[in-house]
Design a protein around this motif. Structure first.
Motif, PDB file in Angstrom:
ATOM      1  N   TYR A  56       0.794  -1.223   0.000  1.00 50.95           N
ATOM      2  CA  TYR A  56       0.000   0.000   0.000  1.00 50.95           C
ATOM      3  C   TYR A  56       0.832   1.282   0.000  1.00 50.95           C
ATOM      4  N   GLY A  57       2.155   1.147   0.151  1.00 58.64           N
ATOM      5  CA  GLY A  57       2.994   2.328   0.242  1.00 58.64           C
ATOM      6  C   GLY A  57       3.022   2.878   1.654  1.00 58.64           C
ATOM      7  N   MET A  58       3.887   3.850   1.897  1.00 61.34           N
ATOM      8  CA  MET A  58       4.020   4.469   3.208  1.00 61.34           C
ATOM      9  C   MET A  58       2.878   5.450   3.425  1.00 61.34           C
ATOM     10  N   LYS A  59       2.053   5.182   4.414  1.00 59.54           N
ATOM     11  CA  LYS A  59       0.957   6.082   4.743  1.00 59.54           C
ATOM     12  C   LYS A  59       1.464   7.185   5.669  1.00 59.54           C
ATOM     13  N   CYS A  60       0.719   8.278   5.733  1.00 54.81           N
ATOM     14  CA  CYS A  60       1.119   9.411   6.568  1.00 54.81           C
ATOM     15  C   CYS A  60       0.754   9.124   8.022  1.00 54.81           C
ATOM     16  N   ASN A  61       1.564   8.273   8.649  1.00 57.21           N
ATOM     17  CA  ASN A  61       1.419   7.934  10.064  1.00 57.21           C
ATOM     18  C   ASN A  61       2.742   8.281  10.734  1.00 57.21           C
ATOM     19  N   PRO A  62       2.945   9.559  11.076  1.00 57.24           N
ATOM     20  CA  PRO A  62       4.270  10.030  11.497  1.00 57.24           C
ATOM     21  C   PRO A  62       4.760   9.370  12.773  1.00 57.24           C
ATOM     22  N   ILE A  63       6.068   9.156  12.846  1.00 54.14           N
ATOM     23  CA  ILE A  63       6.689   8.761  14.100  1.00 54.14           C
ATOM     24  C   ILE A  63       6.922  10.044  14.907  1.00 54.14           C
ATOM     25  N   LEU A  64       7.098   9.905  16.216  1.00 57.48           N
ATOM     26  CA  LEU A  64       7.358  11.046  17.087  1.00 57.48           C
ATOM     27  C   LEU A  64       8.808  11.003  17.546  1.00 57.48           C
ATOM     28  N   VAL A  65       9.496  12.136  17.438  1.00 56.90           N
ATOM     29  CA  VAL A  65      10.878  12.230  17.900  1.00 56.90           C
ATOM     30  C   VAL A  65      11.024  13.480  18.753  1.00 56.90           C
ATOM     31  N   ASN A  66      12.068  13.500  19.590  1.00 59.38           N
ATOM     32  CA  ASN A  66      12.346  14.711  20.349  1.00 59.38           C
ATOM     33  C   ASN A  66      13.369  15.570  19.618  1.00 59.38           C
ATOM     34  N   GLN A  79      11.969   1.182  11.523  1.00 59.48           N
ATOM     35  CA  GLN A  79      12.767   0.035  11.086  1.00 59.48           C
ATOM     36  C   GLN A  79      12.188  -0.576   9.815  1.00 59.48           C
ATOM     37  N   ALA A  80      10.854  -0.599   9.718  1.00 57.51           N
ATOM     38  CA  ALA A  80      10.206  -1.124   8.506  1.00 57.51           C
ATOM     39  C   ALA A  80      10.556  -0.254   7.305  1.00 57.51           C
ATOM     40  N   ALA A  81      10.574   1.063   7.505  1.00 57.95           N
ATOM     41  CA  ALA A  81      10.942   1.983   6.422  1.00 57.95           C
ATOM     42  C   ALA A  81      12.381   1.739   5.981  1.00 57.95           C
ATOM     43  N   LYS A  82      13.267   1.475   6.956  1.00 58.51           N
ATOM     44  CA  LYS A  82      14.661   1.172   6.624  1.00 58.51           C
ATOM     45  C   LYS A  82      14.747  -0.117   5.811  1.00 58.51           C
ATOM     46  N   ASN A  83      14.011  -1.128   6.267  1.00 54.34           N
ATOM     47  CA  ASN A  83      14.049  -2.419   5.570  1.00 54.34           C
ATOM     48  C   ASN A  83      13.510  -2.308   4.147  1.00 54.34           C
ATOM     49  N   CYS A  84      12.489  -1.448   3.971  1.00 54.13           N
ATOM     50  CA  CYS A  84      11.865  -1.280   2.656  1.00 54.13           C
ATOM     51  C   CYS A  84      12.559  -0.217   1.813  1.00 54.13           C
ATOM     52  N   LYS A  85      13.576   0.446   2.428  1.00 54.28           N
ATOM     53  CA  LYS A  85      14.329   1.495   1.735  1.00 54.28           C
ATOM     54  C   LYS A  85      13.386   2.581   1.205  1.00 54.28           C
ATOM     55  N   THR A  86      12.553   3.082   2.096  1.00 60.07           N
ATOM     56  CA  THR A  86      11.613   4.136   1.723  1.00 60.07           C
ATOM     57  C   THR A  86      11.740   5.306   2.693  1.00 60.07           C
ATOM     58  N   PHE A  87      10.874   6.286   2.561  1.00 64.23           N
ATOM     59  CA  PHE A  87      10.905   7.485   3.396  1.00 64.23           C
ATOM     60  C   PHE A  87      10.070   7.280   4.657  1.00 64.23           C
ATOM     61  N   ILE A  88      10.091   8.270   5.532  1.00 63.61           N
ATOM     62  CA  ILE A  88       9.282   8.246   6.748  1.00 63.61           C
ATOM     63  C   ILE A  88       8.741   9.647   7.019  1.00 63.61           C
TER      64      ILE A  88
END
Length: 261
Positions: A56-66, A79-88
């Protein structure tokens, strides 16, 4: 004209609410850092997310960082984005740290007691370090049972220290005597030849309450089990277990002992 534009803008802000944080998008996933005490990645969960991204592609479900780019929420997605070599997608929230990690995951109910134990042990909280070692050395018991062992009781009222209530998930749990805990775990393990479900939570809880009963002699109980090797069976609750144990304990005894009260 200008007044009309201002009014329209204000109306739009009222609909969408106040803008607080921006959502960013990046292909450079090396900018993110782990935070000490976060839970260990679940490889299967990462694979499920990666499979979904592939379809389905990367959906706009942002991670939270400080502000230090430490991941507060969404390390599996990252980690899934890294494995799939996609953006976040990500959102930066100032001032968030490990406390917010635990609070977020507690509210989402997706952390287990084991996750909290590992997280707090990794930060060096001694009681959780000792519990993790105890659990590793007694892995025939569940973690919840191991916590009860290390509390030396199944009664939660002991958790109150002054006005502060110990909460395992908040990192305030301290346990009690870990040597007594190990002794009890070893003793209950001695029952295995007579009862295959010796590590069942209801049975262990019953035994812990008996260890705290000065009228109960464990050696006497083992002796009576040797006389009735098939007498100990599964029970529905602690009351039934205690009644059964009392009957076994008093077998061929002239002086009966009440263990239920």
């Amino acid at each position: 004209m200008n007044n009309t534009l201002v009014k329209e803008t204000n109306q739009k802000e009222n609909i969408y609410g106040k803008k607080i944080n921006y959502v960013y998008k990046t292909n450079n996933l090396t900018i993110f850092n782990n935070i000490d005490g976060n839970r260990i990645l679940n490889v299967k969960h990462v694979k499920r997310i990666c499979d979904s991204i592939s379809v389905y592609g990367m959906k706009c479900n942002p991670i939270l960082v400080n502000e230090n780019m430490q991941v507060i929420d969404g390390q599996h997605r990252l980690q899934a984005a890294k494995n799939c070599k996609t953006f976040i997608y990500y959102i930066v929230i100032q001032g968030y740290n490990l406390n917010e990690v635990h609070t977020l995951n507690l509210n989402q109910k997706n952390w287990t007691k084991k996750d909290f134990m590992n997280g707090y042990a990794k930060t060096g909280i001694n009681s959780y370090v000792k519990l993790k070692r105890f659990f590793k050395n007694n892995n025939d018991y569940t973690l919840s049972v191991c916590i009860a062992f290390c509390n030396n009781t199944t009664d939660n009222t002991h958790n109150r220290l002054g006005e502060n209530l110990e909460v395992f998930e908040n990192g305030t749990w301290i346990g009690r005597d870990f040597e007594i805990a190990q002794d009890w775990a070893n003793k209950i393990r001695m029952i295995k030849p007579y009862y295959i479900n010796y590590n069942r939570s209801g049975f262990v809880a019953t035994m812990i309450s008996l260890f705290n009963n000065e009228k109960f002699d464990f050696n006497e109980f083992i002796h009576k089990l040797t006389l009735q090797p098939i007498a100990l069976v599964d029970c529905s609750n602690r009351t039934q277990y205690k009644t059964l144990i009392e009957d076994i304990y008093n077998y061929r005894s002239r002086k009966k002992v009440s263990l239920r009260y």
